[in-house]
Scaffold this motif. Structure first.
Motif, short mmCIF file in Angstrom:
data_model
loop_
_atom_site.label_atom_id
_atom_site.label_comp_id
_atom_site.label_asym_id
_atom_site.label_seq_id
_atom_site.Cartn_x
_atom_site.Cartn_y
_atom_site.Cartn_z
N ILE A 1 0.97 -1.09 -0.06
CA ILE A 1 -0.19 0.23 0.07
C ILE A 1 0.90 1.38 -0.03
O ILE A 1 0.60 2.27 -0.70
N VAL A 2 2.04 1.23 0.83
CA VAL A 2 2.63 2.57 0.95
C VAL A 2 3.48 2.69 -0.41
O VAL A 2 3.60 3.79 -0.97
N ARG A 3 4.08 1.53 -0.92
CA ARG A 3 4.68 1.52 -2.32
C ARG A 3 3.94 2.04 -3.40
O ARG A 3 4.37 3.04 -4.05
N LYS A 4 2.80 1.48 -3.46
CA LYS A 4 1.83 1.89 -4.45
C LYS A 4 1.30 3.22 -4.64
O LYS A 4 1.12 4.08 -5.48
N VAL B 1 1.66 8.99 -6.26
CA VAL B 1 1.57 10.65 -6.08
C VAL B 1 2.67 11.18 -6.62
O VAL B 1 2.93 12.24 -7.13
N LEU B 2 3.97 10.16 -6.73
CA LEU B 2 4.97 11.01 -7.42
C LEU B 2 4.97 11.13 -8.77
O LEU B 2 5.58 11.90 -9.50
N PHE C 1 -8.51 12.07 -4.73
CA PHE C 1 -8.91 11.85 -3.30
C PHE C 1 -8.35 10.39 -3.03
O PHE C 1 -8.94 9.70 -3.73
N ILE C 2 -7.57 10.09 -2.00
CA ILE C 2 -7.12 8.98 -1.90
C ILE C 2 -7.80 8.12 -0.70
O ILE C 2 -7.75 8.88 0.30
N HIS D 1 3.21 11.85 4.78
CA HIS D 1 3.65 12.30 3.53
C HIS D 1 2.65 12.94 2.61
O HIS D 1 2.70 13.96 2.12
N LEU D 2 1.40 12.33 2.75
CA LEU D 2 0.19 12.79 1.87
C LEU D 2 -0.09 14.04 2.50
O LEU D 2 -0.38 15.07 1.73
#
Length: 201
Positions: A45-48, A53-54, A62-63, A120-121
């Protein structure tokens, strides 16, 4: 994208998807990008989410994130592809993952994943809402130690998906069934329907 098919859980098929995210997108009248995968991990989840976002313009995005069980992990195989595994069930896992401290380590690792991704978000201005599959993770983030380090408006902290769940895919598969996905979508919709992101739709 994972779709729900009666008696054939989490198989890809042609037809209307029945996951909570599909119900939610329909209610909010917005386009859906579903990056989920059955038996995925918080690492994934963190990776995807970070990669998305990058690599994309986040205007009008909206995530919604459903965090999962900490024992689910991922690694890169010899072909350079990401694969998921469950350290509690995979008897071939490296001994590093199977010792008396593994449960504590991977629980804490997932808690850190949640906090770090959330911050981060927030730091790059990406609107998001997080909730938890397992009830114990929701309980942890209601503790002062963790709750004081997150913006509570970005989380559903009163109930988890497992606690909301009222039915199952099958008698031998305890993943949420069709009604549970509808109920989860309704819960999230009631949190998001007044968001500026969706008012123009």
């Amino acid at each position: 994208t994972l779709n729900y098919l009666e008696n054939k859980p989490f198989e890809k098929f042609k037809g209307e998807p029945l996951l909570w995210c599909n119900h939610l997108a329909k209610k909010l009248k917005c386009n859906l990008i579903n990056e989920s995968r059955g038996q995925g991990s918080n690492d994934r989840i963190v990776r995807k989410v970070t990669d998305f976002v990058l690599n994309n313009n986040m205007k009008d995005v909206f995530i919604v994130i459903q965090f999962t069980w900490p024992e689910r992990l991922e690694y890169i195989n010899s072909d350079g592809n990401y694969e998921s595994f469950n350290w509690e069930k995979d008897i071939d896992a490296h001994k590093y993952y199977l010792n008396d401290y593994s449960n504590h380590y991977f629980n804490k690792k997932s808690f850190h994943n949640v906090i770090n991704l959330h911050h981060h978000l927030k730091s790059v201005g990406v609107k998001h809402l997080c909730f938890f599959g397992p009830g114990f993770m929701r309980e942890v983030f209601n503790e002062k130690k963790y709750k004081s380090h997150i913006d509570n408006s970005n989380f559903i902290l009163d109930i988890s998906f497992r606690e909301l769940q009222t039915d199952y895919i099958a008698t031998d598969d305890l993943h949420p069934g069709k009604q549970s996905h509808i109920d989860m979508a309704e819960l999230i919709y009631n949190r998001l329907k007044d968001e500026e992101t969706f008012k123009e739709h």
